[in-house]
Scaffold this active site. Sequence first.
Site, PDB file in Angstrom:
ATOM      1  N   ARG A 152      22.566  26.934  70.122  1.00  9.54           N
ATOM      2  CA  ARG A 152      23.993  27.099  70.419  1.00  9.54           C
ATOM      3  C   ARG A 152      24.213  27.543  71.868  1.00  9.54           C
ATOM      4  O   ARG A 152      25.157  27.092  72.522  1.00  9.54           O
ATOM      5  CB  ARG A 152      24.592  28.109  69.453  1.00  9.54           C
ATOM      6  CG  ARG A 152      24.599  27.633  67.999  1.00  9.54           C
ATOM      7  CD  ARG A 152      25.023  28.728  67.065  1.00  9.54           C
ATOM      8  NE  ARG A 152      25.029  28.280  65.680  1.00  9.54           N
ATOM      9  CZ  ARG A 152      25.181  29.084  64.642  1.00  9.54           C
ATOM     10  NH1 ARG A 152      25.312  30.387  64.831  1.00  9.54           N
ATOM     11  NH2 ARG A 152      25.172  28.584  63.411  1.00  9.54           N
TER      12      ARG A 152
ATOM     13  N   ARG B 176       3.615  35.403  77.894  1.00  9.47           N
ATOM     14  CA  ARG B 176       3.108  35.227  76.532  1.00  9.47           C
ATOM     15  C   ARG B 176       1.615  35.489  76.436  1.00  9.47           C
ATOM     16  O   ARG B 176       1.086  35.703  75.339  1.00  9.47           O
ATOM     17  CB  ARG B 176       3.395  33.803  76.043  1.00  9.47           C
ATOM     18  CG  ARG B 176       2.354  32.787  76.484  1.00  9.47           C
ATOM     19  CD  ARG B 176       2.786  31.373  76.228  1.00  9.47           C
ATOM     20  NE  ARG B 176       1.684  30.435  76.332  1.00  9.47           N
ATOM     21  CZ  ARG B 176       1.155  29.992  77.473  1.00  9.47           C
ATOM     22  NH1 ARG B 176       1.639  30.435  78.636  1.00  9.47           N
ATOM     23  NH2 ARG B 176       0.149  29.129  77.460  1.00  9.47           N
TER      24      ARG B 176
END
Length: 197
Positions: free
Chosen positions: A79, A152
Amino acid sequence: MLPHGGCCERRSSHSANSSHSNTLYQCAIWEVGQGLSRPRPGHHKTARMLEEFAPLALVTILAALQQAYFALQVIHARRRFHIPPPAVSGNEDFERVYRAQLNSSEYYPLFLSVFWIAGVSFSQALAVCVGVLYLYSRYKYFIGYSESALQRLRPLYFGATMLWILIGLASLGVLSQLCSRYLGYNPMTAARSYVEL
């Protein structure tokens, strides 16, 4: 408790009576009620087993909630960056979130299997501790990957280490059980005895 005389006796005493069938019906209802009120066979054993493995179950629930959180973050990212399904590319920020969630879900079945095997066959306390550390590393991995691909790496390596520890614990536990069953010798029991000396 069984009614005075029992159902069989009541049946015979009413055999000449016209309400014989009604007595049989009442007797059957009573017996069904007694059966429902009695604990099921193995009920206490099952309850003890559930209590024994409650820590493993709790970590499993946390892992499932973590997966749900990661999935919701992907929906939010779609979104935010206007990436409608089924597209999985088009914005680098979205792709990092998507890859972080996908990578975590790929390792989820492996984690669950070795986590439970290690907890049941080796040490529940040790498996729970390592499992919690693994879930923490997965969270840090997801957050870091969402911000930058380089962020990460450290949680990824730490999580991989925790996973390998679980694999090692699970393997040792299963091998010890097999040795105990088929060879009559449990190396874990022997090791504990040696440490206590």
